[in-house]
Scaffold this motif. Structure first.
Motif, PDB file in Angstrom:
ATOM      1  N   HIS A 182      31.334  75.356  54.448  1.00 27.56           N
ATOM      2  CA  HIS A 182      32.860  75.103  54.255  1.00 27.56           C
ATOM      3  C   HIS A 182      33.334  75.085  55.945  1.00 27.56           C
ATOM      4  O   HIS A 182      34.352  74.066  56.414  1.00 27.56           O
TER       5      HIS A 182
ATOM      6  N   GLU B  70      26.031  63.932  52.664  1.00 28.23           N
ATOM      7  CA  GLU B  70      25.843  62.564  51.776  1.00 28.23           C
ATOM      8  C   GLU B  70      24.811  63.340  50.725  1.00 28.23           C
ATOM      9  O   GLU B  70      23.869  64.318  51.016  1.00 28.23           O
TER      10      GLU B  70
ATOM     11  N   VAL C   2      31.285  66.530  59.245  1.00 31.06           N
ATOM     12  CA  VAL C   2      31.186  65.332  58.747  1.00 31.06           C
ATOM     13  C   VAL C   2      31.108  64.303  59.903  1.00 31.06           C
ATOM     14  O   VAL C   2      32.159  63.951  60.882  1.00 31.06           O
TER      15      VAL C   2
ATOM     16  N   LYS D 123      30.385  68.853  52.905  1.00 28.06           N
ATOM     17  CA  LYS D 123      30.510  67.347  52.810  1.00 28.06           C
ATOM     18  C   LYS D 123      29.627  66.397  53.004  1.00 28.06           C
ATOM     19  O   LYS D 123      29.967  65.340  53.821  1.00 28.06           O
TER      20      LYS D 123
ATOM     21  N   GLU E 133      30.249  64.350  42.042  1.00 31.55           N
ATOM     22  CA  GLU E 133      31.638  65.019  41.892  1.00 31.55           C
ATOM     23  C   GLU E 133      31.884  66.554  41.619  1.00 31.55           C
ATOM     24  O   GLU E 133      32.714  67.259  42.004  1.00 31.55           O
TER      25      GLU E 133
END
Length: 229
Positions: free
Chosen positions: A223, A42, A228, A40, A171
């Motif tokens: 993952h 940027e 984050v 996740k 996305e």
């Protein structure tokens, strides 16, 4: 008449380095970015990861290929220097050595003696390099060529998933990286197999499988361990 027949072995030197470089460029860069996407991160971090992977990987491939092939070239040079010394100090012994090689390959003794004599009169070092050491123009080591080919093809391969990140919306980035990279790997594997005279489908499937496995494992690592901030 000039000999016009060409064999696929002529491609072996540059083809190995080119396929290895492009394949590694696609897999390693796509896998790196998949790991960052799964964490996740940027978009800017994903792009930075891809650029860093491209530059570092290309230099690593160049250095690795150069050192490896340079070692082979040094070994060939040492063997050739030894042959030169033996030819200067024991021509008769070198003639017998070449004669025995031809006898072992199936020639009659008298014919082997005459063949060895004529080849040594024409190019003694070339005859021993080819028939005793197995060194020919086709398979002789070319360190700089291997290094440049590996670096250039790695960068080309790595640019494919990097371009996907630059052009595709964030996305659906994971799907885009995987699909485009796998397509490129399958095409590369098939093309390499065709040039080398192997089965295209098998070559494409083999490269695609390992590429998919690498991206899946790296995405899983991203993952599981991604943070984050």
């Amino acid at each position: 008449m000039r000999h016009r027949e060409r064999h696929r072995l002529h491609h072996s030197g540059w083809l190995r380095a080119a396929v290895l470089g492009a394949n590694d460029g696609i897999i390693s860069t796509a896998s790196l970015m998949m790991g960052i996407v799964a964490a996740k991160a940027e978009p800017s971090a994903i792009v930075l990861t891809g650029v860093a992977g491209l530059v570092a990987g290309a230099m690593s491939m160049a250095a690795g290929e150069y050192v490896s092939v340079r070692s082979q070239a040094d070994t060939e040079a040492a063997d050739l220097a030894r042959e030169i010394h033996e030819l200067e100090n024991d021509v008769a012994g070198e003639h017998r050595e070449l004669e025995e090689i031809y006898v072992a390959r199936g020639l009659e003794r008298n014919l082997a003696h005459e063949v060895a004599k004529q080849l040594m009169e024409h190019d003694a070092l070339g005859a021993h390099a080819r028939d005793e050491l197995g060194i020919t123009d086709i398979n002789s080591a070319r360190p700089l060529q291997a290094a440049l080919t590996s670096a250039a093809t790695f960068a080309t391969g790595a640019f494919i998933p990097l371009l996907v990140v630059l052009l595709h919306p964030v996305e659906y980035l994971s799907f885009a990286i995987v699909s485009v990279s796998l397509l490129a790997l399958v095409l590369l594997g098939g093309l390499a197999a065709k040039v080398g005279g192997a089965n295209m489908w098998l070559g494409a499937a083999r490269v695609g499988f390992w590429g998919a496995a690498a991206m899946a494992l790296t995405a899983a690592a991203g993952h599981l361990f991604g943070v984050v901030l």
